[in-house]
Design an enzyme around this catalytic site. Structure first.
Site, PDB file in Angstrom:
ATOM      1  N   GLN A 108       5.829  -4.410  -2.202  1.00  0.00           N
ATOM      2  CA  GLN A 108       5.332  -3.123  -2.684  1.00  0.00           C
ATOM      3  C   GLN A 108       5.935  -2.014  -1.833  1.00  0.00           C
ATOM      4  OE1 GLN A 108       1.098  -4.054  -2.417  1.00  0.00           O
ATOM      5  NE2 GLN A 108       0.945  -4.107  -4.644  1.00  0.00           N
ATOM      6  N   GLU A 167       3.526   0.966  -5.542  1.00  0.00           N
ATOM      7  CA  GLU A 167       2.131   1.241  -5.213  1.00  0.00           C
ATOM      8  C   GLU A 167       2.049   2.535  -4.394  1.00  0.00           C
ATOM      9  OE1 GLU A 167      -1.745  -1.368  -3.893  1.00  0.00           O
ATOM     10  OE2 GLU A 167      -0.046  -1.304  -2.516  1.00  0.00           O
ATOM     11  N   GLU A 209      -1.921 -10.118   1.834  1.00  0.00           N
ATOM     12  CA  GLU A 209      -1.238  -8.878   2.216  1.00  0.00           C
ATOM     13  C   GLU A 209      -1.819  -8.306   3.509  1.00  0.00           C
ATOM     14  OE1 GLU A 209      -0.215  -4.495   0.286  1.00  0.00           O
ATOM     15  OE2 GLU A 209      -2.097  -5.506  -0.237  1.00  0.00           O
ATOM     16  N   ASP A 261       4.169  -5.369   1.930  1.00  0.00           N
ATOM     17  CA  ASP A 261       4.036  -3.962   1.578  1.00  0.00           C
ATOM     18  C   ASP A 261       4.766  -3.128   2.628  1.00  0.00           C
ATOM     19  OD1 ASP A 261       2.919  -1.228   1.500  1.00  0.00           O
ATOM     20  OD2 ASP A 261       1.603  -2.039  -0.036  1.00  0.00           O
TER      21      ASP A 261
END
Length: 259
Positions: free
Chosen positions: A204, A240, A143, A178
């Site tokens: 996310q 998240e 990530e 993300d």
């Protein structure tokens, strides 16, 4: 419609951690993710998952000395032995929790570490971890994380992540996309999503700038969710984010955006 997983490290913080599984299920979630499971016996976590009818879709490998500021050790020279121990521990938990995806944090190399040195350590560690994970039926996710939240983090952009994955092999390692980190570091979120969709194994979300729930910041979530569907993404989207208020009350955003 994107499949949403509750992040139990950030959501339902009104409750002790082990009670958040049931709370997530009651709120309508079918799956969960969290940062680290290692404080609790794997058997107890599995009992909570099964009792709530939840699927574990992601957690992180051991991060090193979190209290001391470490945010993963995959790119840290001299920490290879600890990294390998962490991989083994993570795979043990993955087997116990029936989780097929584990996130390997790149980490923050010590000040003065040449980028090329950190990159070489990172690549060698990831290749070893990917081989171990593949043998266990687990895939490694990497990530990119923004420098505002984690100054000095080794992996920052989606293109960097894609290059690492190309070098090691997309069959063993994938991209954790993300939306929050991407918007802060690079912007152009849906175009980057489109470019990297073939290697995205997990997504996310959180709004920008405060990392709260969708609808509290600058991002156009109606469009983002439409693009996720249009691009054919079949994985989970981890929530998240830090709820701006009480967790369940804040979940009204799901109805607002049709997810």
């Amino acid at each position: 419609m994107p499949r949403l997983a509750a992040n139990l490290s950030m959501m339902f913080n009104e409750l002790p951690f082990l009670d958040r599984f049931e709370a997530a299920a009651k709120a309508g979630f079918k799956a969960v993710e969290f940062l680290f499971p290692y404080e609790f016996p794997a058997a107890e976590l599995k009992r909570r998952l099964d009792g709530a009818g939840l699927q574990q879709v992601l957690f992180n490998m051991p991060p090193g000395d979190w209290a001391g500021g470490e945010r993963g050790i995959a790119s840290l020279p001299g920490r290879q032995a600890a990294f390998r121990d962490g991989v083994k521990q993570a795979l043990d938990y993955a087997a116990a929790l029936d989780c097929r995806l584990v996130h390997c944090m790149a980490g923050i190399p010590p000040a003065g570490t040449p980028f090329a040195t950190a990159a070489a350590v990172y690549a060698a560690n990831l290749a070893w971890a990917a081989e171990q994970a593949s043998s266990a039926g687990v895939k490694i996710a990497i990530e990119p994380i923004n420098h505002r939240d984690m100054p000095g983090f080794h992996l920052n952009t989606m293109a960097q992540g894609a290059a690492v994955i190309a070098a090691i092999g997309a069959e063993r390692i994938g991209l954790q996309f993300d939306i929050y980190h991407c918007q802060i570091t690079e912007g152009d979120v849906t175009k980057r999503m489109e470019a990297h969709m073939p290697i995205i194994v997990h997504m996310q979300l959180a709004d920008v700038p405060a990392r709260n729930e969708p609808g509290t910041g600058e991002l156009g979530w109606e469009f983002i969710f439409r693009r996720i569907d249009a691009l054919g993404y079949q994985g989970w989207v981890g929530c998240e984010y830090r709820p701006a208020g009480e967790t369940v009350a804040g979940l009204a955003w799901r109805a607002r955006f049709g997810v």
